[in-house]
Design an enzyme around this catalytic site. Structure first.
Site, PDB file in Angstrom:
ATOM      1  NE  ARG A 106      30.605 -22.719  -9.690  1.00  0.00           N
ATOM      2  CZ  ARG A 106      29.711 -21.743  -9.864  1.00  0.00           C
ATOM      3  NH1 ARG A 106      29.812 -20.940 -10.902  1.00  0.00           N
ATOM      4  NH2 ARG A 106      28.724 -21.574  -9.015  1.00  0.00           N
ATOM      5  CG  HIS A 133      24.842 -24.540  -7.367  1.00  0.00           C
ATOM      6  ND1 HIS A 133      25.918 -24.289  -6.534  1.00  0.00           N
ATOM      7  CD2 HIS A 133      24.566 -23.357  -7.986  1.00  0.00           C
ATOM      8  CE1 HIS A 133      26.268 -23.015  -6.649  1.00  0.00           C
ATOM      9  NE2 HIS A 133      25.462 -22.431  -7.514  1.00  0.00           N
ATOM     10  CD  GLN A 136      21.861 -19.894  -5.897  1.00  0.00           C
ATOM     11  OE1 GLN A 136      22.939 -19.552  -6.368  1.00  0.00           O
ATOM     12  NE2 GLN A 136      20.999 -19.028  -5.376  1.00  0.00           N
ATOM     13  CG  ASP A 221      19.657 -22.814 -13.589  1.00  0.00           C
ATOM     14  OD1 ASP A 221      20.149 -21.693 -13.870  1.00  0.00           O
ATOM     15  OD2 ASP A 221      20.361 -23.803 -13.313  1.00  0.00           O
ATOM     16  CB  CYS A 261      20.686 -20.038  -9.059  1.00  0.00           C
ATOM     17  SG  CYS A 261      21.067 -20.695 -10.690  1.00  0.00           S
ATOM     18  NE  ARG A 289      25.574 -19.087  -3.390  1.00  0.00           N
ATOM     19  CZ  ARG A 289      26.201 -19.407  -4.515  1.00  0.00           C
ATOM     20  NH1 ARG A 289      25.694 -19.062  -5.671  1.00  0.00           N
ATOM     21  NH2 ARG A 289      27.314 -20.133  -4.503  1.00  0.00           N
TER      22      ARG A 289
END
Ligand code: CP
Ligand code: NVA
Length: 303
Positions: A106, A133, A136, A221, A261, A289
């Site tokens: 990340r 991402h 996700q 988001d 998310c 996840r």
């Protein structure tokens, strides 16, 4: 000759069929977990996890996935590794590759993950960059399928910032064959090349009401992503008309789901009534996840 490892840097690294199989497998692995079935295919396997940004879900889901499947994970932050003191990414990639079985990263610049993958001899997973991402999206698609069945041909509305999550939704629209209607303010729209490349599946406007009309799934988001904290006040003003509230949700189909998310800011990008309401599936999304990343690790670690 050793085969080059498969990576998961964006959703395009897997074929449509591979993604479909992976999601089905995630659903299976979830059922196995619920049945308390012991399944340890990652025995003696080690995942290195490089985090240059904060995380709750990604860290815990990857670490738990490795542990529940018989393997282990090592958390690496720039503060306690030589990466933080300037050791080149290429060198780090070569060294970690000689010791662990898979690396998850990340970070900020997407190019950093690409460079790491170029020098890695083991699979590399993008666990969020400024651009994408993809992990996700595996959880999001799994969640949609569990609640509503196939997402193919459905309408998804993306409301708000044209950020890393939005970019991954654009690629998902192509890979999973759904319609994506994006509503973002001018100056905060997604990457224009990406929108153009996937224009068959993607439409772009500045009007949230238009995007959510008839939608099967509404998603949003944060207004300021990690690394944009200083822009928060300005963004809060620009994005105010983009809050997903009950009125906006009422324009979508009655059976529409709401996703985020997480982490979320109630009263900013989403009202408390929506995220804590009956159409919201954010907790399933977060849990998935774990299951979808187990399926991803199983796919990448397969001999
Ligand atoms: N959604 C997500 O990636 O959460 P974390 O930042 O907590 O990992
Ligand atoms: N767009 C957000 C997603 C967090 C999981 C960020 O990059 O901070």
């Amino acid at each position: 000759m050793l085969m080059a490892p498969r990576h998961f840097i964006t959703l395009m690294d897997l074929s449509k069929d591979e993604l479909k199989t992976l999601i089905a497998r995630a659903i299976e692995l979830k059922a196995m977990r619920y049945a308390n079935k012991r399944y340890e295919p990652f025995k003696n396997k080690v995942l290195a996890m490089i985090f240059e940004k904060s995380s709750t879900r990604t860290r815990v889901s990857f670490e738990t996935a490795m542990s529940q499947c018989g393997g282990s994970a090592i958390f690496l932050s720039p503060a306690d590794t030589q990466l933080g003191r300037g050791e080149p990414i290429e060198d780090t990639a070569r060294v970690l590759s000689s010791m662990v079985d898979c690396v998850m990263i990340r970070t900020y610049a997407h190019e950093k993950v690409e460079l790491f993958a170029k020098y890695a001899k083991v699979p590399v997973i993008n666990a969020l960059t400024d651009m994408y991402h993809p992990c996700q999206l595996l959880a999001d698609i799994q969640t949609y399928i569990e609640h509503r069945g196939s997402i193919q041909g459905k309408k998804v509305a993306w409301i708000g910032d044209g950020n890393n999550m939005c970019h991954s939704y654009i690629r998902a629209a192509h890979q999973f064959d759904f319609e994506l209607a994006i509503a973002s303010p001018i100056g905060y729209q997604p990457n224009a090349n990406l929108v153009a490349e996937f224009k068959e599946h993607v439409s772009l406007s500045t009007a949230p009401a238009q995007a959510v009309t008839n939608a099967d799934l509404v998603t949003t988001d944060v207004w300021a992503s990690m690394g944009q904290e200083k822009e928060h006040a300005k963004r809060a003003q620009v994005f105010a008309p983009y809050q997903v509230d009950s009125h906006l949700m009422s324009l979508a189909k009655p059976e529409a789901l709401f996703m985020h998310c997480l982490p979320a800011h109630r009263g900013e990008e989403v009202s408390a009534k929506v995220i804590d309401g009956p159409q919201s599936v954010v907790w399933d999304q977060a849990e998935n996840r774990l299951h979808s990343q187990k399926a991803l690790l199983e796919f990448l670690l397969a001999d």
